[in-house]
Scaffold this motif. Structure first.
Motif, short mmCIF file in Angstrom:
data_model
loop_
_atom_site.label_atom_id
_atom_site.label_comp_id
_atom_site.label_asym_id
_atom_site.label_seq_id
_atom_site.Cartn_x
_atom_site.Cartn_y
_atom_site.Cartn_z
N PRO A 142 28.26 -5.28 101.60
CA PRO A 142 28.21 -5.81 102.98
C PRO A 142 27.96 -5.07 104.34
CG PRO A 142 30.36 -5.63 102.19
CD PRO A 142 29.42 -5.11 100.96
N ILE A 143 28.22 -3.84 103.98
CA ILE A 143 27.94 -2.74 105.39
C ILE A 143 26.45 -2.78 105.44
CG2 ILE A 143 28.04 -0.61 106.05
CD1 ILE A 143 30.84 -0.12 104.99
N MET A 152 21.40 -4.69 108.49
CA MET A 152 20.40 -5.12 108.68
C MET A 152 20.22 -6.38 109.49
SD MET A 152 18.15 -6.68 105.48
CE MET A 152 18.13 -5.36 104.58
N ALA A 153 21.45 -7.06 109.58
CA ALA A 153 21.74 -7.88 110.54
C ALA A 153 21.46 -7.51 111.91
CB ALA A 153 23.06 -8.94 110.20
N ILE A 154 22.15 -6.53 112.19
CA ILE A 154 22.05 -5.98 113.63
C ILE A 154 20.53 -5.54 113.94
CG2 ILE A 154 22.75 -3.84 114.78
CD1 ILE A 154 25.40 -4.06 113.31
N VAL A 207 25.86 -3.60 120.31
CA VAL A 207 25.36 -3.36 119.33
C VAL A 207 25.18 -1.97 118.81
CG1 VAL A 207 22.75 -3.24 118.20
CG2 VAL A 207 23.47 -5.02 119.57
N GLU A 208 25.20 -0.95 119.70
CA GLU A 208 25.41 0.40 119.45
C GLU A 208 27.03 0.69 119.00
OE1 GLU A 208 24.24 4.11 118.93
OE2 GLU A 208 22.95 2.59 119.40
N ARG A 209 27.77 0.18 119.59
CA ARG A 209 29.25 0.38 119.05
C ARG A 209 29.26 -0.18 117.45
NH1 ARG A 209 31.56 -1.32 123.26
NH2 ARG A 209 32.01 -3.55 122.56
N LEU A 210 28.79 -1.36 117.17
CA LEU A 210 28.83 -1.86 115.70
C LEU A 210 28.04 -0.77 114.70
CD1 LEU A 210 28.11 -5.48 116.31
CD2 LEU A 210 30.32 -4.60 115.73
N LYS A 211 27.03 -0.38 115.47
CA LYS A 211 26.22 0.58 114.46
C LYS A 211 26.90 1.70 114.30
CE LYS A 211 21.60 -0.62 115.58
NZ LYS A 211 20.31 -0.01 116.34
N ARG A 212 27.80 2.38 115.47
CA ARG A 212 28.72 3.43 115.26
C ARG A 212 29.89 3.36 114.18
NH1 ARG A 212 29.02 4.46 120.00
NH2 ARG A 212 31.11 3.48 120.48
N ASN A 213 30.30 1.88 114.45
CA ASN A 213 31.52 1.63 113.42
C ASN A 213 31.12 1.45 112.10
OD1 ASN A 213 33.37 1.64 115.67
ND2 ASN A 213 33.08 -0.52 116.05
N LEU A 214 30.03 0.87 111.71
CA LEU A 214 29.36 0.76 110.39
C LEU A 214 29.37 2.29 109.83
CD1 LEU A 214 27.18 -2.12 110.83
CD2 LEU A 214 29.46 -2.06 109.75
N THR A 215 28.68 3.16 110.85
CA THR A 215 28.27 4.58 110.21
C THR A 215 29.69 5.04 109.94
OG1 THR A 215 26.41 4.70 111.46
CG2 THR A 215 27.37 6.69 110.72
N GLU A 216 30.55 5.10 110.72
CA GLU A 216 32.06 5.48 110.25
C GLU A 216 32.51 4.98 109.27
OE1 GLU A 216 34.38 5.33 113.74
OE2 GLU A 216 33.31 6.62 115.15
N MET A 217 32.51 3.66 108.84
CA MET A 217 33.21 3.15 107.71
C MET A 217 32.23 3.66 106.58
SD MET A 217 33.54 -0.63 108.85
CE MET A 217 33.99 -1.26 107.27
#
Length: 444
Positions: free
Chosen positions: A238-239, A244-246, A258-268
């Motif tokens: 799902p990550i 991909m959705a972003i 968007v940048e914050r979402l990308k950063r959070n996904l990378t950290e996860m």
């Protein structure tokens, strides 16, 4: 020195045998040797006095025959001519007893003197009413038997008991030593050779129980790894879809969001990877012949950070046997932590080598680590919130992985205070040359 069970048992048995021999010697000396020696000295003194008194009573023509008889049967020399003597500086137990016995029988002080020409001949003078008589005898004369045979028999028996006991203890402790080694391997999450389930019943039962426990622990670790790998796969799917959705969002989206979402996904994703690496049953990688100087230079250059410097305090050999992946992961975690938490200060990797021991020290100028937290920083997910907040990055598992690798390879990692301010991470390990045999692990 005496840490193992076999060494401690050997020490106890050796001290016990030594104590038995000492007690036996004291008892034999006190109740056998000394009484017999006193009696022998008293008999010798009585013989010497009787010989002197008899000699002066004999007519002159019979004295020479009497002298020959004394010399032949009793090893005594008797004369009225003063011999040339010198003081007796070194005495022994029998001579001291003989002197005391002569003084007691003659009721006067007696001084034994050594013959001037013969160091083995001792003279005693007797002042009799008819004149002074001199009697000589061998200095090493022993008129009492020392029970050497009994002492030798006891010594041999004690050594036999000691050797037999050590053999028995060695056979008993050998399975325990094997179990101890296997327990250390299990504690490090490594595979171990099953213990031999033969021998005495108690040892066989212990070996079977231990093998069963080791098998269950190994299966538990494998199941845990499989479970976490499945969870990691399920989470990363799902990550990936969210990333991909972003990317497919239109240009009218909030760029900051968007940048914050990308950063959070990378950290996860990083957290999942680190968690999986920590929980995975890591196996020891084989050693490889590496050029330590160029290898460390490449490692430092890979960070592409002007704040990081490599300092070699001693010369390094051309090749050393090292596990490159494990060592790179340990040093990378230590250097990344130093760069992350000491910005904008400098970070130094110092390398020293003394004999087979190589020491790699990472020094930073950060806020330092409190004394009470130095042991906790190697626990998974532990963070120093006072100086390191969640915005500095990291999953909280880097030092836990470092600790696991150090334990696996018997490396010693010390957390020290930098005299110039900050922290020193000092990694010590024994590195062998490609042409030498494996070396023992450094003592922490």
């Amino acid at each position: 020195m005496f840490r193992s069970l076999l060494a401690k048992t050997w020490l106890i048995l050796a001290l016990t045998v030594l104590a038995v021999l000492l007690c036996y010697t004291l008892i034999v000396t006190q109740f056998i040797i000394l009484p017999v020696a006193r009696q022998s000295a008293d008999d010798q003194a009585a013989l010497m006095k009787l010989a002197a008194e008899t000699w002066v009573e004999l007519p002159p023509y019979a004295r020479s025959y009497y002298q020959l008889e004394l010399a032949g049967q009793h090893l005594l020399l008797l004369t009225k001519t003063p011999p040339t003597t010198r003081p007796l500086l070194k005495s022994n137990m029998f001579l001291d007893m003989l002197t005391a016995a002569l003084a007691r029988r003659l009721e006067t002080d007696i001084r034994l003197r050594l013959d001037k020409d013969d160091n083995n001949l001792v003279w005693a003078s007797f002042d009799l009413p008819t004149g002074t008589v001199y009697i000589g005898f061998a200095r090493e004369r022993r008129a009492f038997p020392i029970p050497i045979a009994a002492i030798l028999i006891l010594t041999f028996a004690s050594l036999l008991v000691l050797i037999t006991s050590l053999t028995i203890v060695s056979r008993i402790t050998r399975p325990l030593v094997a179990a101890s080694r296997a327990a250390r391997r299990i504690g490090k999450g490594l595979n171990f050779e099953p213990l031999d389930e033969t021998g005495p019943e108690e040892m066989a039962v212990l070996a079977r129980s231990f093998n069963k426990m080791g098998k269950e622990v190994r299966e538990l670790l494998e199941h845990r790894t499989t479970l976490l790998a499945g969870i990691s796969h399920d989470l990363r799917t799902p990550i990936a879809r969210m990333q991909m959705a972003i990317e497919l969002l239109d240009d009218g989206s909030n760029d900051e969001l968007v940048e914050r979402l990308k950063r959070n996904l990378t950290e996860m994703d990083t957290l999942i990877g680190d968690t999986l690496a920590l929980s995975r049953g890591m196996e020891q990688a084989p050693l490889e012949a590496l050029p330590p100087g160029p290898w460390l230079t490449d490692l430092v250059n890979s960070f592409q950070n002007d704040r990081l410097r490599l300092i070699r305090l001693t010369a390094l050999p051309e090749k050393l046997m090292l596990p490159p992946l494990a060592l790179k992961r340990v040093l990378t975690n230590l250097i990344e932590n130093a760069l992350r938490y000491s910005a904008p200060g400098p970070v130094t990797l110092e390398v020293t080598m003394q004999g087979p021991q190589i020491t790699l020290t990472v020094l930073d100028r950060g806020p330092g680590i409190p004394a009470e937290a130095k042991a906790k920083i190697f626990e998974p997910f532990y963070r120093l919130e006072a100086s390191r907040n969640k915005h500095t990055g990291g999953s909280g598992l880097g030092l836990a992985i470092v600790a696991q690798l150090c334990e696996m390879y018997n490396w010693h990692l010390a957390v020290l205070d930098n005299p110039a301010g900050g922290t020193m991470m000092q990694l010590s390990l024994l590195a062998e040359s490609p042409d030498t045999e494996a070396l023992p692990a450094p003592q922490s």
